[in-house]
Design a protein around this motif. Structure first.
Motif, PDB file in Angstrom:
ATOM      1  N   TYR A   1     -20.221  -1.886  15.513  1.00 23.71           N
ATOM      2  CA  TYR A   1     -19.512  -2.682  14.398  1.00 23.71           C
ATOM      3  C   TYR A   1     -17.986  -2.478  14.528  1.00 23.71           C
ATOM      4  O   TYR A   1     -17.357  -3.260  14.454  1.00 23.71           O
ATOM      5  N   VAL A   2     -17.658  -1.078  14.965  1.00 17.94           N
ATOM      6  CA  VAL A   2     -16.186  -0.673  15.089  1.00 17.94           C
ATOM      7  C   VAL A   2     -15.453  -1.577  16.302  1.00 17.94           C
ATOM      8  O   VAL A   2     -14.482  -1.882  16.351  1.00 17.94           O
ATOM      9  N   MET A   3     -16.508  -1.310  17.515  1.00 19.71           N
ATOM     10  CA  MET A   3     -16.135  -1.993  18.774  1.00 19.71           C
ATOM     11  C   MET A   3     -15.794  -3.502  18.657  1.00 19.71           C
ATOM     12  O   MET A   3     -14.770  -4.107  19.153  1.00 19.71           O
ATOM     13  N   ARG A   4     -16.758  -3.955  17.649  1.00 15.62           N
ATOM     14  CA  ARG A   4     -16.484  -5.503  17.715  1.00 15.62           C
ATOM     15  C   ARG A   4     -15.280  -5.879  16.792  1.00 15.62           C
ATOM     16  O   ARG A   4     -14.471  -6.819  17.257  1.00 15.62           O
ATOM     17  N   ALA A   5     -14.980  -5.010  15.861  1.00 12.14           N
ATOM     18  CA  ALA A   5     -13.501  -5.256  15.202  1.00 12.14           C
ATOM     19  C   ALA A   5     -12.473  -4.874  16.089  1.00 12.14           C
ATOM     20  O   ALA A   5     -11.431  -5.881  16.082  1.00 12.14           O
ATOM     21  N   LEU A   6     -12.533  -3.866  17.086  1.00 13.36           N
ATOM     22  CA  LEU A   6     -11.401  -3.604  18.090  1.00 13.36           C
ATOM     23  C   LEU A   6     -11.226  -5.019  18.784  1.00 13.36           C
ATOM     24  O   LEU A   6     -10.057  -5.030  19.296  1.00 13.36           O
ATOM     25  N   CYS A   7     -12.238  -5.038  19.483  1.00 11.39           N
ATOM     26  CA  CYS A   7     -12.260  -6.297  20.444  1.00 11.39           C
ATOM     27  C   CYS A   7     -11.700  -7.622  19.861  1.00 11.39           C
ATOM     28  O   CYS A   7     -10.885  -8.327  20.708  1.00 11.39           O
ATOM     29  N   ALA A   8     -11.893  -7.707  18.631  1.00 17.31           N
ATOM     30  CA  ALA A   8     -11.190  -8.991  17.800  1.00 17.31           C
ATOM     31  C   ALA A   8      -9.763  -8.810  17.685  1.00 17.31           C
ATOM     32  O   ALA A   8      -8.930  -9.962  17.674  1.00 17.31           O
ATOM     33  N   ALA A   9      -9.415  -7.662  17.930  1.00 18.91           N
ATOM     34  CA  ALA A   9      -7.939  -7.145  17.845  1.00 18.91           C
ATOM     35  C   ALA A   9      -7.119  -7.192  19.261  1.00 18.91           C
ATOM     36  O   ALA A   9      -5.981  -7.151  19.286  1.00 18.91           O
ATOM     37  N   ASP A  10      -7.934  -7.234  20.513  1.00 18.71           N
ATOM     38  CA  ASP A  10      -7.650  -7.256  21.665  1.00 18.71           C
ATOM     39  C   ASP A  10      -6.149  -8.118  22.036  1.00 18.71           C
ATOM     40  O   ASP A  10      -5.219  -7.564  22.472  1.00 18.71           O
ATOM     41  N   PRO A  11      -6.207  -9.336  21.485  1.00 15.50           N
ATOM     42  CA  PRO A  11      -4.950  -9.977  21.626  1.00 15.50           C
ATOM     43  C   PRO A  11      -3.682  -9.509  21.322  1.00 15.50           C
ATOM     44  O   PRO A  11      -2.376  -9.692  21.866  1.00 15.50           O
ATOM     45  N   TRP A  12      -3.691  -8.592  20.161  1.00 15.80           N
ATOM     46  CA  TRP A  12      -2.625  -8.203  19.669  1.00 15.80           C
ATOM     47  C   TRP A  12      -2.402  -6.765  20.107  1.00 15.80           C
ATOM     48  O   TRP A  12      -1.131  -6.167  20.012  1.00 15.80           O
ATOM     49  N   LEU A  13      -3.296  -6.216  20.972  1.00 14.94           N
ATOM     50  CA  LEU A  13      -3.153  -4.905  21.410  1.00 14.94           C
ATOM     51  C   LEU A  13      -2.384  -4.741  22.801  1.00 14.94           C
ATOM     52  O   LEU A  13      -2.046  -3.767  23.454  1.00 14.94           O
ATOM     53  N   ARG A  14      -2.558  -5.928  23.471  1.00 14.43           N
ATOM     54  CA  ARG A  14      -2.203  -5.908  24.848  1.00 14.43           C
ATOM     55  C   ARG A  14      -0.562  -5.410  25.040  1.00 14.43           C
ATOM     56  O   ARG A  14       0.142  -5.959  24.518  1.00 14.43           O
ATOM     57  N   ASP A  15      -0.679  -4.554  26.086  1.00 11.18           N
ATOM     58  CA  ASP A  15       0.665  -4.198  26.516  1.00 11.18           C
ATOM     59  C   ASP A  15       1.396  -3.457  25.224  1.00 11.18           C
ATOM     60  O   ASP A  15       2.787  -3.350  25.374  1.00 11.18           O
ATOM     61  N   LYS A  16       0.799  -2.804  24.334  1.00 13.72           N
ATOM     62  CA  LYS A  16       1.464  -1.996  23.403  1.00 13.72           C
ATOM     63  C   LYS A  16       2.204  -0.714  23.935  1.00 13.72           C
ATOM     64  O   LYS A  16       2.803   0.020  23.195  1.00 13.72           O
ATOM     65  N   ARG A  17       1.276  -0.199  24.971  1.00 11.74           N
ATOM     66  CA  ARG A  17       1.857   1.042  25.709  1.00 11.74           C
ATOM     67  C   ARG A  17       1.834   2.495  24.852  1.00 11.74           C
ATOM     68  O   ARG A  17       2.907   3.249  24.899  1.00 11.74           O
ATOM     69  N   ARG A  18       0.832   2.666  24.064  1.00  6.77           N
ATOM     70  CA  ARG A  18       0.646   3.915  23.605  1.00  6.77           C
ATOM     71  C   ARG A  18      -1.057   3.921  22.958  1.00  6.77           C
ATOM     72  O   ARG A  18      -1.647   3.026  22.915  1.00  6.77           O
ATOM     73  N   ALA A  19      -1.327   5.002  22.926  1.00  5.80           N
ATOM     74  CA  ALA A  19      -2.561   5.283  22.642  1.00  5.80           C
ATOM     75  C   ALA A  19      -2.962   5.003  21.245  1.00  5.80           C
ATOM     76  O   ALA A  19      -2.288   5.004  20.348  1.00  5.80           O
ATOM     77  N   MET A  20      -4.335   4.484  21.249  1.00  2.00           N
ATOM     78  CA  MET A  20      -4.779   4.213  19.786  1.00  2.00           C
ATOM     79  C   MET A  20      -5.535   5.192  19.143  1.00  2.00           C
ATOM     80  O   MET A  20      -6.170   5.917  19.823  1.00  2.00           O
ATOM     81  N   VAL A  21      -5.290   5.343  17.816  1.00  2.00           N
ATOM     82  CA  VAL A  21      -5.826   7.029  17.005  1.00  2.00           C
ATOM     83  C   VAL A  21      -6.982   6.316  16.080  1.00  2.00           C
ATOM     84  O   VAL A  21      -6.617   5.185  15.299  1.00  2.00           O
ATOM     85  N   ILE A  22      -8.005   6.644  16.035  1.00  2.02           N
ATOM     86  CA  ILE A  22      -9.153   6.569  14.769  1.00  2.02           C
ATOM     87  C   ILE A  22      -9.138   7.518  13.866  1.00  2.02           C
ATOM     88  O   ILE A  22      -9.405   8.821  14.535  1.00  2.02           O
ATOM     89  N   GLY A  23      -9.152   7.398  12.638  1.00  2.00           N
ATOM     90  CA  GLY A  23      -9.475   8.567  11.719  1.00  2.00           C
ATOM     91  C   GLY A  23     -10.407   8.222  10.795  1.00  2.00           C
ATOM     92  O   GLY A  23     -10.714   7.109  10.842  1.00  2.00           O
ATOM     93  N   HIS A  24     -10.806   9.049   9.894  1.00  5.75           N
ATOM     94  CA  HIS A  24     -11.984   8.728   8.860  1.00  5.75           C
ATOM     95  C   HIS A  24     -11.491   9.330   7.530  1.00  5.75           C
ATOM     96  O   HIS A  24     -10.758  10.330   7.597  1.00  5.75           O
ATOM     97  N   ALA A  25     -12.390   8.766   6.692  1.00  3.78           N
ATOM     98  CA  ALA A  25     -12.250   9.291   5.377  1.00  3.78           C
ATOM     99  C   ALA A  25     -13.559   9.023   4.511  1.00  3.78           C
ATOM    100  O   ALA A  25     -13.991   8.027   4.784  1.00  3.78           O
TER     101      ALA A  25
END
Length: 245
Positions: A168-192
């Motif tokens: 479920y999370v990977m599908r959401a992240l893949c949908a955001a791929d076009p906006w993530l390209r070349d952002k040059r920093r690690a992505m962080v995932i947290g929980h609550a």
């Protein structure tokens, strides 16, 4: 007598610096590190390091191609492979490598257990998080991850499976791929997991994208194909993208 430092040691230190910096990395630094990685004589090591590099760069399809080129993992490489898979947002591969490493008795030191816990958390393998937490003799290093600990207990109580949450999370992240390209920093995932929302788990994704892009990103990450995702997962898991600081 101290052992001389190798090119692998140097590259490893550079990756730690880039990941822990928590800010956009100048492109020239990534290109310079790419040149060093390409000089590595070991093709397996090169593939995993390139996967890490392109993931930090925000070039996730290329990162996953390099992960695939590595060809899998073995006794001495399972945790390293799991790390490259997590960075590349291929969470199913992270879970498989961690599960294998645990079953083979490879996660024996406190350092390895802490690393495995972090990888499991950031790849949303919260069932595995629970197992690894029980193996830790010193929980001080994960005390700041109370949101993750609360979420993994909530996931367990609701009977949700890691593989379904990850998909479920990977599908959401893949949908955001076009906006993530070349952002040059690690992505962080947290929980609550909040007391007033006993039937929900929040997965917060710190997205390194421009704030004015977030309307489109929110829509893309919510408007995904849910075919094959158990209804209890899509109803219980809330994916919340926020701008990276």
């Amino acid at each position: 007598m101290a052992q001389p430092r190798t090119k692998s040691d140097f590259i490893g230190d550079r990756f730690l610096d880039l990941i822990e910096r928590g800010e956009q990395i100048p492109e020239f630094e990534l290109r310079r590190l790419e040149l060093e990685v390409r000089k590595l004589p070991n093709e397996y090591e090169k593939s995993l390091d390139m996967a890490y590099l392109y993931a930090i760069w925000g070039r996730y399809p290329e990162a996953r191609d390099w992960l695939k080129a590595a060809g899998g993992f073995g006794l001495s490489t399972a945790l390293r492979y799991a790390g490259a898979a997590q960075a590349s947002l291929n969470f199913h591969e992270t879970r498989k490598a961690l599960r294998w490493a645990l079953d083979q008795g490879l996660v024996t030191t406190e350092e390895d257990r802490h690393f495995a816990f972090v990888l499991a958390a950031f790849s949303c393998a919260l069932e595995i998080c629970t197992e690894i937490k029980d193996m830790l003799t010193n929980t001080d290093r994960i005390s700041h991850m109370d949101g993750t600990i609360g979420a993994m207990l909530r996931i367990s109580d609701m009977g949700l499976k890691d593989e379904d949450v990850q998909e479920y999370v990977m599908r959401a992240l893949c949908a955001a791929d076009p906006w993530l390209r070349d952002k040059r920093r690690a992505m962080v995932i947290g929980h609550a997991a909040y007391p007033e929302m006993l039937d929900k788990v929040i997965i917060q994704v710190s997205v390194p994208a421009d704030p004015d892009e977030f309307g489109d990103i929110l829509w893309a990450m919510s408007d995904i194909d849910r075919t094959g995702i158990p209804q209890e997962v899509s109803q219980a898991v809330i994916i919340s993208p926020v701008p990276a600081e």
